[in-house]
Design a protein around this motif. Sequence first.
Motif, mmCIF file in Angstrom:
data_model
loop_
_atom_site.group_PDB
_atom_site.id
_atom_site.type_symbol
_atom_site.label_atom_id
_atom_site.label_comp_id
_atom_site.label_asym_id
_atom_site.label_seq_id
_atom_site.Cartn_x
_atom_site.Cartn_y
_atom_site.Cartn_z
ATOM 1 N N TYR A 169 -50.534 -25.976 29.028
ATOM 2 C CA TYR A 169 -49.475 -24.980 28.857
ATOM 3 C C TYR A 169 -49.082 -24.359 30.191
ATOM 4 N N GLY A 170 -50.068 -23.996 30.994
ATOM 5 C CA GLY A 170 -49.773 -23.318 32.256
ATOM 6 C C GLY A 170 -48.974 -24.170 33.220
ATOM 7 N N GLY A 171 -49.225 -25.480 33.241
ATOM 8 C CA GLY A 171 -48.544 -26.351 34.181
ATOM 9 C C GLY A 171 -47.234 -26.911 33.673
ATOM 10 N N ALA A 172 -46.950 -26.727 32.391
ATOM 11 C CA ALA A 172 -45.700 -27.225 31.813
ATOM 12 C C ALA A 172 -44.557 -26.265 32.140
ATOM 13 N N SER A 173 -43.348 -26.789 32.109
ATOM 14 C CA SER A 173 -42.171 -25.965 32.338
ATOM 15 C C SER A 173 -41.007 -26.518 31.529
ATOM 16 N N ILE A 174 -40.041 -25.650 31.274
ATOM 17 C CA ILE A 174 -38.851 -26.084 30.547
ATOM 18 C C ILE A 174 -38.138 -27.195 31.311
ATOM 19 N N SER A 175 -38.072 -27.077 32.627
ATOM 20 C CA SER A 175 -37.367 -28.100 33.423
ATOM 21 C C SER A 175 -38.058 -29.460 33.299
ATOM 22 N N LYS A 176 -39.390 -29.488 33.305
ATOM 23 C CA LYS A 176 -40.113 -30.750 33.138
ATOM 24 C C LYS A 176 -39.852 -31.336 31.756
ATOM 25 N N ILE A 177 -39.830 -30.485 30.752
ATOM 26 C CA ILE A 177 -39.606 -30.959 29.383
ATOM 27 C C ILE A 177 -38.180 -31.471 29.232
ATOM 28 N N MET A 178 -37.200 -30.755 29.794
ATOM 29 C CA MET A 178 -35.812 -31.205 29.744
ATOM 30 C C MET A 178 -35.646 -32.554 30.427
ATOM 31 N N GLN A 179 -36.266 -32.697 31.587
ATOM 32 C CA GLN A 179 -36.173 -33.963 32.312
ATOM 33 C C GLN A 179 -36.806 -35.094 31.524
ATOM 34 N N ARG A 180 -37.960 -34.842 30.923
ATOM 35 C CA ARG A 180 -38.648 -35.865 30.135
ATOM 36 C C ARG A 180 -37.825 -36.238 28.901
ATOM 37 N N ALA A 181 -37.197 -35.239 28.284
ATOM 38 C CA ALA A 181 -36.419 -35.486 27.066
ATOM 39 C C ALA A 181 -35.049 -36.071 27.361
ATOM 40 N N GLY A 182 -34.539 -35.826 28.566
ATOM 41 C CA GLY A 182 -33.206 -36.294 28.901
ATOM 42 C C GLY A 182 -32.117 -35.540 28.157
ATOM 43 N N VAL A 183 -32.308 -34.235 27.974
ATOM 44 C CA VAL A 183 -31.319 -33.419 27.272
ATOM 45 C C VAL A 183 -30.823 -32.322 28.202
ATOM 46 N N THR A 184 -29.688 -31.746 27.847
ATOM 47 C CA THR A 184 -29.135 -30.643 28.616
ATOM 48 C C THR A 184 -29.846 -29.341 28.252
ATOM 49 N N GLN A 185 -29.595 -28.336 29.073
ATOM 50 C CA GLN A 185 -30.188 -27.026 28.779
ATOM 51 C C GLN A 185 -29.689 -26.500 27.442
ATOM 52 N N GLY A 186 -28.397 -26.734 27.163
ATOM 53 C CA GLY A 186 -27.853 -26.290 25.883
ATOM 54 C C GLY A 186 -28.510 -26.995 24.712
ATOM 55 N N GLY A 187 -28.733 -28.312 24.874
ATOM 56 C CA GLY A 187 -29.389 -29.068 23.819
ATOM 57 C C GLY A 187 -30.813 -28.603 23.583
ATOM 58 N N MET A 188 -31.489 -28.242 24.670
ATOM 59 C CA MET A 188 -32.855 -27.736 24.556
ATOM 60 C C MET A 188 -32.884 -26.401 23.819
ATOM 61 N N TYR A 189 -32.067 -25.447 24.284
ATOM 62 C CA TYR A 189 -32.146 -24.097 23.747
ATOM 63 C C TYR A 189 -31.515 -23.966 22.369
ATOM 64 N N PHE A 190 -30.749 -24.953 21.951
ATOM 65 C CA PHE A 190 -30.242 -24.939 20.583
ATOM 66 C C PHE A 190 -31.394 -25.029 19.581
#
Length: 209
Positions: free
Chosen positions: A32-53
């Motif tokens: 948890y501590g080393g994870a970030s939204i940016s890493k997850i977005m990059q791994r998922a290949g989605v936009t910030q809007g798609g993530m936060y939806f």
Amino acid sequence: MAPLTEPKQERAVRTRQIVLRAAAEVFDEYGYGGASISKIMQRAGVTQGGMYFHFKSKLGLAEAVMASQQDFIELPPGEDGLQRLIDITAHITHELQHNVLFRASVRLAVEQEEFGRNDDTAYQEWAERFRVQLVAARRRGELLDDVDEGEFANVLVAAYTGTQIFSTMASKRADLPERTRTLWRYLLRAIATPQARETLRLPEAGTAA
């Protein structure tokens, strides 16, 4: 109008699944501590809007992964009793080695104090599943008279949790099958009748490739 909305709904469901899997992979890799939204977005290949939806924060993602633990694993079939209980723990061992969704949910359950949670739901759910098998074992005459099914179910959850954590640190779970086999070799002497022990199959030994 319905046919026009269905593709959007399907895409939304698919996007949520993609994000959830990407989050699980990142949490499994970094914690948890080393994870970030940016890493997850990059791994998922989605936009910030798609993530936060779907998920408003890293905490929301972690809670979703942890809460889905029971959905990430399908228990093996078999007749209820001690053998199935042994087989379930062997199956969990396999899933911890190969199923990133389940593995991440387990890691988050262990690390949850890092994100301000203290929820034993996942542990209680496993204890109840184990208790059901022990109650069936009692009906089959497989348990010693002084074994309390609920009490031992809690002991087994604690013992297996500690075993897999130790294995994670020692070998990244490569030796978990052998450790699980050893755990049962000792536990069965404490709970199973001599007749039952003669027929029960322990988990396969060895390590994962």
